[in-house]
Write a protein that holds these residues in place. Structure first.
Motif, PDB file in Angstrom:
ATOM      1  N   THR A 197       0.841  -1.187   0.000  1.00  0.00           N
ATOM      2  CA  THR A 197       0.000   0.000   0.000  1.00  0.00           C
ATOM      3  C   THR A 197       0.875   1.236   0.000  1.00  0.00           C
ATOM      4  N   ASP A 198       0.294   2.355  -0.378  1.00  0.00           N
ATOM      5  CA  ASP A 198       1.029   3.604  -0.408  1.00  0.00           C
ATOM      6  C   ASP A 198       1.586   3.927   0.979  1.00  0.00           C
ATOM      7  N   HIS A 199       2.787   4.483   1.006  1.00  0.00           N
ATOM      8  CA  HIS A 199       3.420   4.809   2.293  1.00  0.00           C
ATOM      9  C   HIS A 199       2.597   5.790   3.114  1.00  0.00           C
ATOM     10  N   ALA A 200       1.735   6.564   2.480  1.00  0.00           N
ATOM     11  CA  ALA A 200       0.895   7.520   3.195  1.00  0.00           C
ATOM     12  C   ALA A 200      -0.445   6.923   3.630  1.00  0.00           C
ATOM     13  N   ASN A 201      -0.768   5.701   3.205  1.00  0.00           N
ATOM     14  CA  ASN A 201      -2.052   5.083   3.525  1.00  0.00           C
ATOM     15  C   ASN A 201      -1.943   4.350   4.868  1.00  0.00           C
ATOM     16  N   LEU A 202      -1.922   5.108   5.937  1.00  0.00           N
ATOM     17  CA  LEU A 202      -1.728   4.540   7.277  1.00  0.00           C
ATOM     18  C   LEU A 202      -2.888   3.642   7.699  1.00  0.00           C
ATOM     19  N   ALA A 203      -4.101   3.969   7.273  1.00  0.00           N
ATOM     20  CA  ALA A 203      -5.251   3.138   7.627  1.00  0.00           C
ATOM     21  C   ALA A 203      -5.113   1.737   7.045  1.00  0.00           C
ATOM     22  N   GLU A 204      -4.690   1.625   5.795  1.00  0.00           N
ATOM     23  CA  GLU A 204      -4.511   0.297   5.185  1.00  0.00           C
ATOM     24  C   GLU A 204      -3.342  -0.439   5.815  1.00  0.00           C
ATOM     25  N   GLN A 205      -2.295   0.271   6.184  1.00  0.00           N
ATOM     26  CA  GLN A 205      -1.179  -0.384   6.868  1.00  0.00           C
ATOM     27  C   GLN A 205      -1.650  -0.992   8.189  1.00  0.00           C
ATOM     28  N   ARG A 206      -2.452  -0.265   8.946  1.00  0.00           N
ATOM     29  CA  ARG A 206      -2.997  -0.803  10.202  1.00  0.00           C
ATOM     30  C   ARG A 206      -3.910  -1.996   9.923  1.00  0.00           C
ATOM     31  N   ALA A 207      -4.742  -1.896   8.884  1.00  0.00           N
ATOM     32  CA  ALA A 207      -5.655  -2.997   8.553  1.00  0.00           C
ATOM     33  C   ALA A 207      -4.879  -4.263   8.209  1.00  0.00           C
ATOM     34  N   LEU A 208      -3.808  -4.133   7.426  1.00  0.00           N
ATOM     35  CA  LEU A 208      -3.007  -5.309   7.072  1.00  0.00           C
ATOM     36  C   LEU A 208      -2.350  -5.912   8.313  1.00  0.00           C
ATOM     37  N   GLU A 209      -1.818  -5.091   9.188  1.00  0.00           N
ATOM     38  CA  GLU A 209      -1.203  -5.611  10.412  1.00  0.00           C
ATOM     39  C   GLU A 209      -2.237  -6.328  11.275  1.00  0.00           C
ATOM     40  N   LYS A 210      -3.431  -5.755  11.422  1.00  0.00           N
ATOM     41  CA  LYS A 210      -4.491  -6.398  12.201  1.00  0.00           C
ATOM     42  C   LYS A 210      -4.957  -7.696  11.551  1.00  0.00           C
ATOM     43  N   ALA A 211      -4.822  -7.782  10.227  1.00  0.00           N
ATOM     44  CA  ALA A 211      -5.209  -8.999   9.501  1.00  0.00           C
ATOM     45  C   ALA A 211      -4.139 -10.085   9.590  1.00  0.00           C
ATOM     46  N   GLY A 212      -3.020  -9.794  10.259  1.00  0.00           N
ATOM     47  CA  GLY A 212      -1.977 -10.802  10.441  1.00  0.00           C
ATOM     48  C   GLY A 212      -0.787 -10.659   9.525  1.00  0.00           C
ATOM     49  N   PHE A 213      -0.746  -9.626   8.718  1.00  0.00           N
ATOM     50  CA  PHE A 213       0.377  -9.400   7.812  1.00  0.00           C
ATOM     51  C   PHE A 213       1.504  -8.694   8.571  1.00  0.00           C
ATOM     52  N   THR A 214       2.735  -8.962   8.165  1.00  0.00           N
ATOM     53  CA  THR A 214       3.922  -8.349   8.753  1.00  0.00           C
ATOM     54  C   THR A 214       4.502  -7.338   7.776  1.00  0.00           C
ATOM     55  N   ARG A 215       4.814  -6.172   8.294  1.00  0.00           N
ATOM     56  CA  ARG A 215       5.461  -5.145   7.473  1.00  0.00           C
ATOM     57  C   ARG A 215       6.883  -5.603   7.175  1.00  0.00           C
ATOM     58  N   GLU A 216       7.244  -5.586   5.878  1.00  0.00           N
ATOM     59  CA  GLU A 216       8.571  -6.039   5.469  1.00  0.00           C
ATOM     60  C   GLU A 216       9.499  -4.898   5.100  1.00  0.00           C
ATOM     61  N   GLY A 217       8.960  -3.815   4.568  1.00  0.00           N
ATOM     62  CA  GLY A 217       9.822  -2.714   4.176  1.00  0.00           C
ATOM     63  C   GLY A 217       9.171  -1.819   3.153  1.00  0.00           C
ATOM     64  N   VAL A 218       9.952  -0.866   2.675  1.00  0.00           N
ATOM     65  CA  VAL A 218       9.464   0.124   1.723  1.00  0.00           C
ATOM     66  C   VAL A 218      10.055  -0.160   0.347  1.00  0.00           C
ATOM     67  N   LEU A 219       9.188  -0.166  -0.653  1.00  0.00           N
ATOM     68  CA  LEU A 219       9.600  -0.276  -2.051  1.00  0.00           C
ATOM     69  C   LEU A 219       9.619   1.146  -2.602  1.00  0.00           C
ATOM     70  N   ARG A 220      10.800   1.662  -2.842  1.00  0.00           N
ATOM     71  CA  ARG A 220      10.943   3.057  -3.245  1.00  0.00           C
ATOM     72  C   ARG A 220      10.497   3.276  -4.688  1.00  0.00           C
ATOM     73  N   SER A 221       9.713   4.336  -4.900  1.00  0.00           N
ATOM     74  CA  SER A 221       9.232   4.726  -6.236  1.00  0.00           C
ATOM     75  C   SER A 221       8.736   3.520  -7.032  1.00  0.00           C
ATOM     76  N   ALA A 222       7.889   2.717  -6.417  1.00  0.00           N
ATOM     77  CA  ALA A 222       7.451   1.468  -7.031  1.00  0.00           C
ATOM     78  C   ALA A 222       6.141   1.574  -7.806  1.00  0.00           C
ATOM     79  N   GLN A 223       5.356   2.627  -7.581  1.00  0.00           N
ATOM     80  CA  GLN A 223       4.034   2.703  -8.213  1.00  0.00           C
ATOM     81  C   GLN A 223       3.826   4.071  -8.855  1.00  0.00           C
TER      82      GLN A 223
END
Length: 173
Positions: free
Chosen positions: A113-139
């Protein structure tokens, strides 16, 4: 299909992090008529709350090497604005990951998800996903490149997962 076209056909419905420009609905309707949006290379399922469709989840192939030996599923979600912030996306993404682990041989399910999309980052973590890192200029979106945050969940990380070579769920005698 009508909801998908109406709600996700413009930037107001999908929001700033998922607007990739106008697309013809013909391809989506054709795929629906031919396959029901389910196939060996991915699919689309509706997200419902009570009896109302409030969005969709999708999965498509990804890989971190040769696809025949390093394949995984990538997942995405789109919810109507009225469904945001109520845990619906968290539950839908958890259920989709469970479905993919139960019905495919996937070892890894990933999302970004976009680095600024904090709500989706929280949703993924609550869904059991682990944050792995940032893909720079990927989208590419909105006339510029955007950093993406990569998340994943592994088969063994699911509650009740069966360790390789075992017939019992983890933590079971």
């Amino acid at each position: 299909m009508d909801l998908f076209e109406r709600e996700f056909g413009g930037p107001e419905g999908v929001g700033p992090h998922q607007w990739f420009g106008f697309r013809s609905p013909v391809d989506l309707r054709r795929r629906f008529a031919e396959t029901g949006l389910l196939g060996p290379d991915g699919g689309v399922l509706a997200v419902a709350e009570k009896s109302a469709t409030v969005g969709r989840v999708e999965w498509f192939p990804g890989s971190w090497g040769r696809p025949d030996t390093s394949a995984c599923w990538s997942v995405a979600i789109g919810l109507v604005p009225a469904a945001h912030g109520r845990g619906i996306g968290t539950r839908a993404q958890r259920l989709l990951a469970d479905y993919l682990f139960d019905h495919t041989r996937a070892e890894r399910v990933q999302a970004w998800t976009d680095h600024a999309n904090l709500a989706e980052q929280r949703a993924l973590e609550k869904a059991g996903f682990t944050r792995e890192g940032v893909l720079r200029s990927a989208q590419w979106r909105g006339g510029r490149w955007h950093d993406q945050v990569l998340f994943s969940v592994l088969r063994a990380e699911r509650p009740g997962a069966v360790p390789c070579g075992s017939a019992e769920p983890a933590g079971q005698p």
